[in-house]
Design a protein around this motif. Structure first.
Motif, mmCIF file in Angstrom:
data_model
loop_
_atom_site.group_PDB
_atom_site.id
_atom_site.type_symbol
_atom_site.label_atom_id
_atom_site.label_comp_id
_atom_site.label_asym_id
_atom_site.label_seq_id
_atom_site.Cartn_x
_atom_site.Cartn_y
_atom_site.Cartn_z
ATOM 1 N N GLY A 217 23.655 10.809 -11.381
ATOM 2 C CA GLY A 217 24.799 11.060 -12.216
ATOM 3 C C GLY A 217 25.164 9.630 -13.003
ATOM 4 N N VAL A 218 25.159 8.603 -12.340
ATOM 5 C CA VAL A 218 25.438 7.360 -13.133
ATOM 6 C C VAL A 218 24.394 7.155 -14.519
ATOM 7 N N ARG A 219 23.166 7.196 -13.958
ATOM 8 C CA ARG A 219 22.293 7.033 -14.931
ATOM 9 C C ARG A 219 22.474 8.041 -16.112
ATOM 10 N N ALA A 220 22.492 9.324 -15.776
ATOM 11 C CA ALA A 220 22.902 10.334 -16.718
ATOM 12 C C ALA A 220 23.859 9.788 -17.604
ATOM 13 N N ALA A 221 24.879 9.316 -17.309
ATOM 14 C CA ALA A 221 26.284 9.082 -17.765
ATOM 15 C C ALA A 221 26.120 7.991 -18.872
ATOM 16 N N VAL A 222 24.856 7.015 -18.339
ATOM 17 C CA VAL A 222 24.588 5.860 -19.191
ATOM 18 C C VAL A 222 23.950 6.503 -20.237
ATOM 19 N N TRP A 223 22.857 7.451 -19.870
ATOM 20 C CA TRP A 223 21.995 7.947 -21.172
ATOM 21 C C TRP A 223 22.744 8.586 -22.192
ATOM 22 N N ASN A 224 24.041 9.212 -21.886
ATOM 23 C CA ASN A 224 24.921 9.842 -22.601
ATOM 24 C C ASN A 224 25.803 8.720 -23.622
ATOM 25 N N GLY A 251 31.308 17.257 -0.317
ATOM 26 C CA GLY A 251 32.705 16.727 0.022
ATOM 27 C C GLY A 251 32.933 15.569 -0.572
ATOM 28 N N ILE A 252 32.332 14.948 -1.483
ATOM 29 C CA ILE A 252 32.620 13.668 -2.163
ATOM 30 C C ILE A 252 32.557 14.014 -3.541
ATOM 31 N N ARG A 253 33.153 14.173 -4.436
ATOM 32 C CA ARG A 253 33.319 14.653 -5.795
ATOM 33 C C ARG A 253 33.025 13.425 -6.699
ATOM 34 N N LEU A 254 32.278 12.415 -6.618
ATOM 35 C CA LEU A 254 32.312 11.406 -7.736
ATOM 36 C C LEU A 254 31.382 11.873 -8.942
ATOM 37 N N GLY A 255 30.309 12.811 -8.417
ATOM 38 C CA GLY A 255 29.722 13.347 -9.618
ATOM 39 C C GLY A 255 30.399 14.000 -10.471
ATOM 40 N N SER A 256 31.626 14.869 -10.103
ATOM 41 C CA SER A 256 32.376 15.381 -11.118
ATOM 42 C C SER A 256 33.005 14.696 -11.795
ATOM 43 N N ALA A 257 33.638 13.424 -11.208
ATOM 44 C CA ALA A 257 34.246 12.501 -12.011
ATOM 45 C C ALA A 257 33.354 11.887 -13.191
ATOM 46 N N LEU A 258 32.058 11.698 -12.700
ATOM 47 C CA LEU A 258 31.077 11.024 -13.808
ATOM 48 C C LEU A 258 30.948 12.217 -14.933
ATOM 49 N N TYR A 259 30.938 13.279 -14.565
ATOM 50 C CA TYR A 259 30.581 14.578 -15.679
ATOM 51 C C TYR A 259 32.061 14.580 -16.454
ATOM 52 N N ALA A 260 32.878 14.594 -15.906
ATOM 53 C CA ALA A 260 34.149 14.476 -16.723
ATOM 54 C C ALA A 260 34.264 13.151 -17.797
ATOM 55 N N MET A 261 33.951 12.006 -17.136
ATOM 56 C CA MET A 261 34.005 10.868 -18.022
ATOM 57 C C MET A 261 33.192 11.034 -19.133
ATOM 58 N N SER A 262 31.989 11.477 -18.844
ATOM 59 C CA SER A 262 30.813 11.582 -20.028
ATOM 60 C C SER A 262 31.535 12.575 -20.866
ATOM 61 N N ALA A 263 31.798 13.853 -20.468
ATOM 62 C CA ALA A 263 32.610 14.728 -21.579
ATOM 63 C C ALA A 263 33.452 14.051 -22.394
#
Length: 342
Positions: A217-224, A251-263
């Motif tokens: 997820g972090v890598r994909a956020a950097v790609w964006n 049960g740990i929604r860090l990936g969701s936060a990364l998605y929201a930050m990217s969007a």
């Protein structure tokens, strides 16, 4: 002769006193180092795991602000608090981010109401606190690098324990956040721009499934942010959606936060609304051992939601309204009780 022997006696006495003082100071140094080693060991094995079970982000950030100077001062006597330093500087940064967010929301309200001077003042305050957050996050990243070393392409540090992997993950995420906050402060800190490429590379060293989909997820956020870093035929949004789902499942929604930050950074309103709604809909069966990390994800998502609500209505997200939006609030919000307004 008598005078000479008195002088010699006084000279020997002075030397003995100086020698005793030096030995005492050396003894203090040994005591201080031992104290530092014990404190660091306790922080790693007991305090940090205990703090991870808290869902109070404010308490974590204040703890980071209050305890970091004491913890890091033991560097001076030979202890090695670098790994814990990456964690406490990261939590301390959330305090500065919250103040910067409040100033940003005040700026938005002032612009909406035509209060020029207050808008300018709020923007200055926002930039100052964004710089503080960037400085703390960049310091966290540097401590992580000091602990594990700078890695070249294809290399990974020796991450012997789950604690080491957690520090590596959090420190790298702080590196990316420091770059974003430095941008908000007009480059006041001077975070190197190549840090994004280093973080993208470093996250390959972690097991994606073990760490809730966050590494990819972090890598994909950097790609964006920097499409030139994306591998051929990669799909950043698909990776972010997979990261969010992995977070919901664990049960740990860090990936969701990364998605929201990217969007949010890309101005993709449809994906942003989906990210926030999905985050709100997956608030059950959360992992109590890492409640703090999920709470930090919530802090990020709530902040983005507050920006969107404030820009469009002049007010933050309503209480209990995370996952809703101003243009659908009328059909879903309960009737207002006049007693609640008094």
């Amino acid at each position: 002769m008598r005078s000479l022997s008195v002088k010699n006696l006084l000279g020997h006495t002075r030397l003995a006193l100086i020698g005793g003082a030096i030995l005492a100071l050396q003894g203090c140094g040994v005591i201080y180092k031992t104290t530092g080693d014990v404190l660091i060991s306790f922080g790693r094995s007991e305090m940090l795991p205990y703090m991870m079970t808290y869902s109070d982000v404010r308490m974590a950030c204040v703890t980071g602000e209050a305890q970091t100077p004491l913890l890091m001062s033991f560097e001076r006597v030979g202890s090695h608090p670098e790994k814990l330093g990456a964690m406490v500087f990261t939590t301390a940064a959330t305090c500065a981010e919250q103040i910067a967010l409040d100033a940003e929301l005040r700026y938005m309200r002032s612009v909406k109401d035509g209060r020029v001077n207050e808008a300018q003042d709020a923007r200055i305050e926002q930039k100052r606190w964004a710089a503080v957050a960037a400085e703390r996050q960049y310091t966290a990243y540097k401590y992580m690098i000091e602990a594990y070393g700078e890695q070249e392409e294809g290399e990974c540090p020796k991450l012997k324990t789950d604690f080491d992997e957690l520090v590596w993950m959090v420190g790298n995420i702080s590196g990316v956040q420091s770059l974003l906050n430095d941008g908000s402060s007009d480059g006041a800190v001077g975070v190197p721009r190549d840090i994004a490429a280093k973080v993208e590379r470093n996250m390959k060293c972690l097991d994606n499934a073990k760490w809730w989909g966050v590494p990819r997820g972090v890598r994909a956020a950097v790609w964006n942010l920097l499409p030139m870093l994306a591998p051929p035929n990669s799909d950043a949004w698909a990776e972010l959606e997979a990261s969010a789902k992995a977070g919901f499942d664990s049960g740990i929604r860090l990936g969701s936060a990364l998605y929201a930050m990217s969007a949010f950074s890309k101005g993709d309103d449809a994906r942003l609304r989906k990210a926030i709604r999905d985050y709100a809909a997956n608030d059950k069966n959360l992992d109590p051992d890492y409640a703090m990390l999920d709470a930090i994800a919530g802090f990020i998502v709530q902040g983005i939601s507050d920006r969107e609500w404030t820009e469009n209505t002049g007010k933050r997200t309503p209480i209990g309204g995370i996952g809703t939006f101003w243009d659908d609030a009328a059909k879903s919000a309960p009737a207002v009780d006049i007693n609640d307004l008094l």
